[in-house]
Design a protein around this motif. Structure first.
Motif: not given
Ligand SMILES: Nc1ncnc2c1ncn2[C@@H]1O[C@H](COP(=O)(O)OP(=O)(O)OP(=O)(O)O)[C@@H](O)[C@H]1O
Ligand SMILES: [Mg+2]
Lengths: 399, 230
Positions: A304, A300-301, A389-390, A382-383, A385-386, A317, A297
């Motif tokens: 970005t 991912v941040t 979806k950005l 979860l990460p 997918n996050k 995606r 996570l």
């Protein structure tokens, strides 16, 4: 975009954050490592227990006398237990029986000049070596000629030699007295394959044929029977106990350890312990998985803008999802592999020290790899997918 | 090639609606070189993102090569961005851990091109922007102008029909800016369609057509119909 390219991309990105990747793997490494270790140690211990109880897998079983309940605590109840030469011959002739291994024993002193040492005296024949392997650390072991000719010779265990003699090699050729009868020491013996936890007993081995000289009887106290095959154990044990109980004038009963029950009992105990400790290890794997998710996570941040850029260059995606999923699966899989090697190493060391078989099985290894991959997918989803979806514009604008 | 009809873009912020683009009509033909100018916050970047299929209008229609972009699924749009559009950004947006070559390769990876061909084409693209001797450099080993040229090589690599540049010289000194603009002019002569956002008149002057935007509306379109023949 090919799958191989995705994998390469993931590896490159993990490699560029080596320290972080390593630390993230740690939870998985410890989790998988402890699962492998615990299962291997459990299996090794089980194998040792089973072989000790169930005759080392050479189809041997032990016959013992069980007094009636009210005499259970009474030492004298066992005094009249004896296997006569006729009993042994009859049992030897049973079709399901390969050989009879009987011996007599007593605790007494071994005397050399002024020195005396307490020891177990075992009256054996050469069959006894099939119950337990021996080696001679000096001199030689008793053999069938010693038994057949009724020679007055003995071998001593290292413990007895240490008490009576200044040095190991001084013992051989000396005369010791047992119950007032002189015997020549022909060797120093050692039991092989002693498990880590077994006691070293001070003992003296002498030929069965010289037992009457000491105690005036050739009856044996202990009886082991080797069946022809594993399938014959059941038949042989029934035949032997039936025979003995028919002959017996005692109020108790001759019995045989039921190896199947013992094995089941042992594996039940080890399975339960393995499951409990395995559960704890599983929890650490879970925590490791959460650690991976956490780092993914963060990653991912941090990335970005990279994700926005990749999308603007034509990444779908699915491409982004796959990229991050592969990263997390690679992390946990490599972690799992390191954990397996570490766990196998620890299990190997333990089995070396404890002297039991090294039992890291292929299924357990595959399970370890599979499970760590699974953890990677579950906690990577979860990460990933996050990331997938950005929104590309917002991602590109991310500071 | 590009046909925007009646295009609106709004952002809802609580109960306030922000009209970023308002009834935009714009037609851009093949091989045009268009500059978009206007004050900050007027919606230039939003318009570019719309044209680049990175953003969707709130209402109105966008036809690219005659097909309605709004009706395309995400996967299809990714394909369009990959094959038909080359982006050049003000902040370059190079991936810092990858060499110039690998940065340029990225669109080809998503295009499913084999490694050997990727390397060849990336080398050619870097040659075209004059960086054949910087192939294995990391972005932080390159000057701003060189970084932007790597980004342009990346935009060119798939031979897109449309190059979109949002303030490509905005982060560069005037000398590097001039080099970039000369590169764009060359691409234009080679047949590329270029749309470029800029604040600087000198930069805009390289273009044949200047569209001016204010408050989300096109208020001026100088040089329209002035399409350079191939
Ligand atoms: N995600 C968003 N949510 C809300 N408002 C937005 C969002 N994105 C852009 N805007 C607004 O839209 C307007 C136009 O933004 P845009 O980036 O297109 O301006 P610009 O013309 O490119 O400005 P500049 O020259 O400074 O780059 C701005 O007022 C901005 O605040
Ligand atoms: Mg802008």
């Amino acid at each position: 975009m090919s799958f191989l390219d995705s994998v390469k991309m993931a590896l490159r990105s993990l490699w560029s954050h080596r320290l972080r990747s390593m630390l993230t793997m740690l939870g998985i490494i410890i989790g998988v490592g402890s699962v492998i270790t615990v299962v291997a140690i459990g299996k090794g211990g089980e194998a040792v227990l089973t072989s000790q109880f169930a005759g080392g897998g050479n189809n041997t079983f032990e016959v013992y006398y069980m007094p009636p309940d009210e005499e259970l605590m009474d030492y004298d109840a066992y005094d009249d237990v004896a296997y006569t030469t006729e009993d042994l011959r009859a049992i030897q002739e049973m079709p399901s029986v390969n050989q009879v291994i009987a011996y007599a024993y007593n605790s007494t002193n071994v005397v050399y000049h002024q020195e005396a040492a307490g020891a177990q005296i075992l009256a054996i024949n050469e069959n006894y070596y099939d119950l337990n392997e021996f080696t001679a650390s000096s001199g030689r072991l008793l053999d069938n000629r010693d038994v057949d000719n009724g020679r007055r010779v003995v071998t001593l265990s290292t413990g007895v030699v240490e008490e009576l003699f200044a040095a190991n090699d001084e013992a051989v050729g000396q005369i010791v007295n047992i119950e007032g009868v002189p015997f020549e020491v022909i060797g120093v013996h050692e039991r092989e394959n002693q498990s880590f936890f077994a006691f070293q007993v001070d003992e003296v081995l002498l030929p069965q044929s010289s037992w009457p000289m000491l105690y005036g009887t050739d009856n044996m106290d202990m009886l082991n029977v080797q069946a022809n095959s594993a399938d014959d154990i059941e038949i042989a044990s029934h035949a032997v106990t039936n025979y003995l109980n028919d002959q017996s004038t005692l109020s108790g009963e001759y019995q045989v350890l039921n190896m199947e029950e013992i094995e089941q009992g042992i594996s039940q105990v080890t399975n339960v312990t393995t499951m409990i400790i395995g559960g704890v290890a599983g929890i650490s794997l879970l925590v490791g998985g959460i650690g991976v998710m956490n780092i993914m996570l963060v990653s991912v941040t941090e990335r970005t803008r990279e994700i926005g850029l990749r999308k603007s260059l034509g990444a779908t995606r699915g491409n982004i999802l796959l990229q991050f999923l592969i990263e997390s699966v690679t992390l946990t899989t490599i972690g799992g592999l390191i954990g397996i090697m570490l766990g196998a190493g620890v299990a190997n060391t333990v089995s070396l020290i404890a002297g039991w078989p090294f039992l890291v099985s292929i299924p357990v290894v595959l399970l370890g790899v599979g499970f760590s991959m699974f953890v990677g997918i579950v906690f990577g989803l979860l990460p990933a997918n996050k990331a997938a979806k950005l929104d590309p514009i917002e991602a590109l604008r991310h500071e | 090639m590009i046909h925007l009809k009646n295009l609106d873009k709004q952002y809802k912020n609580g109960d306030q609606t922000l009209h970023v683009l308002n009834d935009i009509h714009l037609k851009i033909e093949e091989n045009e070189f268009v500059a978009i100018m206007g004050p900050s916050g007027s919606g230039k970047s939003t318009l570019m993102n719309m044209i680049g299929c990175l953003d969707q209008p709130t209402s109105g229609e966008y036809l690219l090569h005659g097909t309605d972009v709004a009706s395309q699924p995400e996967k299809e749009l990714a394909k369009v961005r990959n094959a038909q559009i080359g982006f050049v950004f003000q902040q370059f947006h190079l991936l810092p851990k990858l060499s110039a070559m690998m940065n340029v390769e990225l669109p080809l990876i998503y295009g499913g091109i084999k490694k050997k061909e990727r390397k060849e084409r990336a080398r050619l693209a870097l040659e075209k922007v004059g960086l054949e001797d910087r192939v294995n450099h990391l972005p932080n080993q390159l000057s701003g102008g060189q970084k932007q040229r790597v980004a342009i090589a990346r935009a060119l690599i798939n031979e897109p029909s449309l190059i979109l540049a949002d303030e490509p010289t905005g982060a560069l000194d005037s000398k590097s800016g001039t080099q970039i603009m000369e590169l764009f002019t060359q691409l234009h002569h080679e047949g590329a369609t270029l749309i470029m956002v800029t604040h600087e008149q000198e930069v805009a002057d390289y273009a044949r057509r200047i569209v001016t935007v204010r408050d989300g509306e096109i208020i001026k379109d100088r040089g329209h119909e002035n399409v350079v023949p191939r």
